[in-house]
Design a protein around this motif. Structure first.
Motif, PDB file in Angstrom:
ATOM      1  N   ARG A   1       0.893  -0.980   0.007  1.00  0.00           N
ATOM      2  CA  ARG A   1       0.122  -0.086  -0.114  1.00  0.00           C
ATOM      3  C   ARG A   1       0.907   1.105   0.143  1.00  0.00           C
ATOM      4  O   ARG A   1       0.598   2.338  -0.604  1.00  0.00           O
ATOM      5  CB  ARG A   1      -1.098   0.027   1.086  1.00  0.00           C
TER       6      ARG A   1
ATOM      7  N   ASP B   1      -5.477  -7.077  -0.165  1.00  0.00           N
ATOM      8  CA  ASP B   1      -5.536  -5.934  -0.899  1.00  0.00           C
ATOM      9  C   ASP B   1      -6.851  -5.678  -1.812  1.00  0.00           C
ATOM     10  O   ASP B   1      -7.429  -4.859  -1.684  1.00  0.00           O
ATOM     11  CB  ASP B   1      -4.317  -5.328  -1.304  1.00  0.00           C
TER      12      ASP B   1
ATOM     13  N   GLY C   1      -8.333  -1.680  -0.404  1.00  0.00           N
ATOM     14  CA  GLY C   1      -7.400  -0.522   0.395  1.00  0.00           C
ATOM     15  C   GLY C   1      -8.078  -0.118   1.724  1.00  0.00           C
ATOM     16  O   GLY C   1      -7.829   0.914   2.089  1.00  0.00           O
TER      17      GLY C   1
END
Length: 305
Positions: A207, A298, A303
């Motif tokens: 991320r 993810d 996210g």
């Protein structure tokens, strides 16, 4: 990876050991399990197609392996197309660890049949399978699909069984023997702790790189190097011993210290690392499995948006 999973892949899910034989699979539940199964397959495919990827099989070459190729991995991924759907459903029904283990054993049998006995995805069957089950459990409990919730569900529902599983001797496993010899945790201990390498190393690295605008390919390369720098990979210890593990960690840390994929010339540095690992027959397969796991979390959590 479109088209690998069809509604027929739910067939047999209700007949898994320990699941109610007559429990109906509702349309929304079916759709959710199919979606998670697709994301798991896509995560494995994303790992396979990534390059540069030191010592590992890719579409470019076979890395440090004489017994497997990208074709072998594709056959394995196809053989696992039912498994991730079914273990997601098992997790959503709160199945005990024994049911998950039985599904994993059957998936491993299918993998070995598809690859001619080559172990391409044993670690992924274990790690991504647990994550799929935890994702299913989260949804069934009405929890928002966040990384924190998925990890918490896995530990709360199966943590004690995983800890007991980690203490069970398995002399037939290279990973267990290597873990005992070199004092590294291995997949079972990692799972019992809630996959810290996924949630504390890989996912944050992925991320951060995505937030920096590096795109999926570069973010995944950075994540793989972060994993190689931080974990005790039993695949590496098995092939190269403690010296090989030190080599992997040292070169991964150097790549990250130089700026990773954010620095000019990163591809050539990563390819040099690849050539070195191939020359020394080093293959960080455990890191590859954990990268795929981070890609799955993810994708599922978007996210945590």
């Amino acid at each position: 990876m479109h088209g690998l999973i069809a509604p027929a892949d739910m067939a047999g899910a209700r007949a898994a050991p320990g699941l109610p034989a007559a429990a109906p699979v509702h349309e929304d539940e079916r759709g959710f399990c199919l979606r998670i199964g697709r994301l798991a397959l896509r995560s494995l495919y994303a790992e396979l197609t990534l390059y540069p990827k030191p010592g590992l099989v890719s579409l470019r070459d076979n890395g440090s392996h004489d017994d497997m190729s990208a074709e072998t991995f594709m056959r394995s991924i196809f053989a696992l197309r039912h498994y991730f759907v079914r273990i997601t459903l098992a997790g959503s029904r709160g199945a005990p660890f024994g049911v998950l283990a039985a599904l994993g054993i059957e998936a491993e049998r299918r993998m070995l049949a598809a690859t001619g006995g080559v172990n391409t995805h044993r670690g992924a069957i274990f790690g991504l399978g647990l994550l799929c089950a935890a994702i299913g459990n989260c949804r069934a409990q009405g929890e928002a699909l966040s990384a924190q919730a998925i990890r918490a569900a896995m530990v709360a529902r199966w943590g004690a069984a995983l800890a007991a599983h980690a203490r069970t001797p398995n002399t037939g496993s290279h990973g267990r023997r290597v873990a005992a010899r070199h004092g590294v945790g291995g997949a079972r201990h990692e799972a019992a702790r809630g996959l810290p390498a996924v949630f504390e190393v890989a996912l944050p690295a992925l991320r951060r790189a995505l937030a920096a605008g590096r795109g999926q390919r570069r973010a995944r390369v950075d994540t793989l190097f972060a994993l190689m720098a931080h974990i005790g990979d039993t695949n590496v210890y098995h092939r190269g011993g403690a010296a090989g593990a030190a080599t992997v960690s040292r070169h991964a840390r150097a790549f990250l210290a130089s700026g990773g994929t954010g620095a000019a010339g990163w591809e050539e540095r990563a390819e040099r690392c690849h050539r070195l690992f191939v020359a020394r027959r080093l293959s960080p397969g455990g890191a590859a499995d954990l990268l795929a796991a981070a890609c799955l979390v993810d994708a599922v959590t978007a996210g945590d948006a």
